[in-house]
Design an enzyme around this catalytic site. Structure first.
Site, PDB file in Angstrom:
ATOM      1  N   GLU A 173       2.066  11.912 -54.285  1.00  0.00           N
ATOM      2  CA  GLU A 173       2.900  10.760 -53.923  1.00  0.00           C
ATOM      3  C   GLU A 173       4.347  11.156 -53.657  1.00  0.00           C
ATOM      4  OE1 GLU A 173       1.920  11.549 -56.912  1.00  0.00           O
ATOM      5  OE2 GLU A 173       3.428  11.016 -58.415  1.00  0.00           O
TER       6      GLU A 173
ATOM      7  N   CYS B 107      -1.566  15.108 -61.929  1.00  0.00           N
ATOM      8  CA  CYS B 107      -0.652  15.704 -62.919  1.00  0.00           C
ATOM      9  C   CYS B 107      -1.229  15.576 -64.328  1.00  0.00           C
ATOM     10  CB  CYS B 107       0.737  15.089 -62.806  1.00  0.00           C
ATOM     11  SG  CYS B 107       2.005  16.044 -63.669  1.00  0.00           S
TER      12      CYS B 107
ATOM     13  N   HIS C  98       2.230  16.365 -57.446  1.00  0.00           N
ATOM     14  CA  HIS C  98       2.399  14.928 -57.205  1.00  0.00           C
ATOM     15  C   HIS C  98       2.244  14.633 -55.713  1.00  0.00           C
ATOM     16  CE1 HIS C  98       3.706  13.672 -61.203  1.00  0.00           C
ATOM     17  NE2 HIS C  98       4.195  14.891 -61.299  1.00  0.00           N
TER      18      HIS C  98
END
Lengths: 218, 256
Positions: free
Chosen positions: A196, A83, A194
């Site tokens: 994650e 990001c 993202h």
């Protein structure tokens, strides 16, 4: 012990990145959240996450002496930007009236624009670009292993990267325009979304990174 | 193309999910981690936790809930309810939440939204708007903001308020129709569309979902970017996967 340093510069939610890396890390790997230049320089691999605005991000990095550490580690070991951690790798961002960035890779970061549309006369698209969108892989890369072409990842951003060299582009995504959603060169891989927070494909990408020797395959 | 999001919402009281969740295969129907994991497996695009705990002493519990869920569920998490200070926001984000939803606090102190957005970034700040239709039938539709579970009118026009909150830095609007909430009659489509067209940030439609068609209507007619629902998923009436397939068959872009 094998260590992955997650660069903590006081911005946003980096805990999720740590949790996701711990979830996929091979046994015996330590996931270290740190702002210590020494600890980052000692780590075998580096994850550079990010949120917030470009100027704040650069200011926080410089204040901690991490800008130079990132340039050094991005030169010689497996390095993952996420990001904002992707955007500040290039030369310049137009966010905050213009912000000089790390200049590790050639490129610029641009605002999506106030009048972004799916089609010329279609409805106006929302900014930030928030939600699950498709990542179209442009090159073969060890980090794409076991991730289906055009898999959806979770994005949140209002600015997008324009690579200064077309050879850097690892993936593109469509949102009114076709923008660069991942870049790669040598030991560096960086992605706009993202991983994650991107369920199975995101975890697969992080798992691939934790096992990557830092060599591209293109 | 960007997918429309489906967001199951869970009410949490003192660390336990309440208002009944009725899944087969779930051992403990009150365990937020187990329920979140289940929704993730079904393909939920995001999960929202609404902290309905009355006492501030118990709010600490929510931080632990978020920590536990965020260690196992790797999709975006939003937490709302009782958020009054930037410190509350930081703690939830550090625990693993991606966004917080600010409601009443914003009505009484809009500067709080501005401060929060400046400190943690707009992308983390959702402003929840509870609106009730106040126009008479036949008049041009108008909605007002209500607080305290819909009991207290504020005199604020809902569409104007949404614009103002975005100007303050809200990164997303969670829009609930107080008239429709709990009725299973579907979203207030006119309200959803009026707000969605008025702001440049994403709008989540909430309040009134009773059928899968309501979800479709929310994004097609209402132009919402995401739809939030509780009971149709909790009681096993539909899975998130069913909802997505239904929407996809009707031409809505979803993550399958």
């Amino acid at each position: 012990m094998n260590t992955v340093a997650v660069v903590d510069y006081g911005m946003g939610n980096v805990r999720s990145v740590v949790k996701a890396l711990e979830h996929v890390a091979p046994a015996g790997t330590r996931v270290l959240l740190t702002d210590s230049p020494e600890a980052i320089l000692e780590a075998e691999r580096v994850v550079f996450p990010g949120q917030g605005a470009a100027r704040d991000c650069m200011a926080a990095l410089t204040a901690r002496g991490l800008d130079e550490v990132l340039r050094r580690t991005a030169a010689d070991r497996p390095f993952l930007g996420v990001c904002m951690g992707m955007q500040v790798l290039v030369d310049y961002s137009e966010e905050n009236g213009g912000t000089r960035c790390l200049g590790v890779l050639p490129g610029q970061v641009r605002f999506f624009g106030e009048d972004l549309r799916e089609a010329v006369d279609g409805p106006r698209l929302k900014i930030p670009h928030m939600g699950w969108n498709q990542v179209h892989q442009i090159i073969e890369h060890p980090l794409w292993r076991d991730i289906a072409q055009d898999s959806r990842f979770y994005f949140v951003h209002s600015y997008h990267l324009q690579a200064g060299d077309p050879a850097l582009v690892a993936a593109t995504t469509e949102y009114g325009i076709r923008f660069t959603s991942a870049i790669a060169r040598d030991n560096i891989f960086a992605i706009q979304c993202h991983p994650e927070k991107s369920a199975a494909p995101g975890l697969t990408l992080l798992r691939n990174f934790m096992r990557w020797n830092g060599k591209g395959s293109s | 193309m960007l997918a429309k999001r489906i967001i199951p919402c869970l009410d949490v009281d003192r660390g336990r999910v309440v208002k009944g969740v009725n899944f087969v295969e779930i051992r403990d129907a009150g365990d937020p981690v187990e329920i979140a994991r289940r929704y993730d497996a079904e393909g939920a695009d995001e999960i929202t936790f609404l902290d309905i705990t009355a006492s501030s002493d118990d709010r600490e519990t929510m931080v632990h809930v978020v920590e536990e869920v965020a260690s196992e569920v790797f999709i975006p998490l939003t937490v709302g309810g009782g958020i009054r200070r930037v410190e509350d926001i930081r703690r939830l984000l550090n625990a693993g939440a991606d966004k917080v939803s600010i409601n009443t606090a914003a009505v009484f102190n809009p500067d709080f939204v501005r401060e929060a957005a400046e400190r943690v970034g707009s992308q983390c700040i959702v402003v929840a708007i509870d609106a009730k239709r106040v126009s008479a039938p036949g008049e041009a539709p108008r909605w007002e903001i209500f607080t305290h579970g819909g009991r207290k009118p504020t005199g604020l026009d809902a569409v104007d308020w949404a614009r103002r909150m975005v100007a303050c830095g809200a990164g997303e609007i969670l829009l609930t129709s107080m008239d429709r909430d709990g009725t299973k009659q579907g979203f207030d489509i006119e309200l959803t569309r009026a707000v969605s067209d008025a702001v440049r940030v994403p709008v989540i439609a909430s309040g009134g979902v009773g059928t899968l068609q309501h979800l479709v209507d929310g994004v097609t007619l209402g132009r919402a970017d995401a739809v939030l629902a509780a009971s149709i998923f909790h009681f096993g009436q539909h899975t998130v996967g069913e909802a997505k397939r239904f929407m996809a068959e009707r031409g809505v872009e979803v993550r399958l």
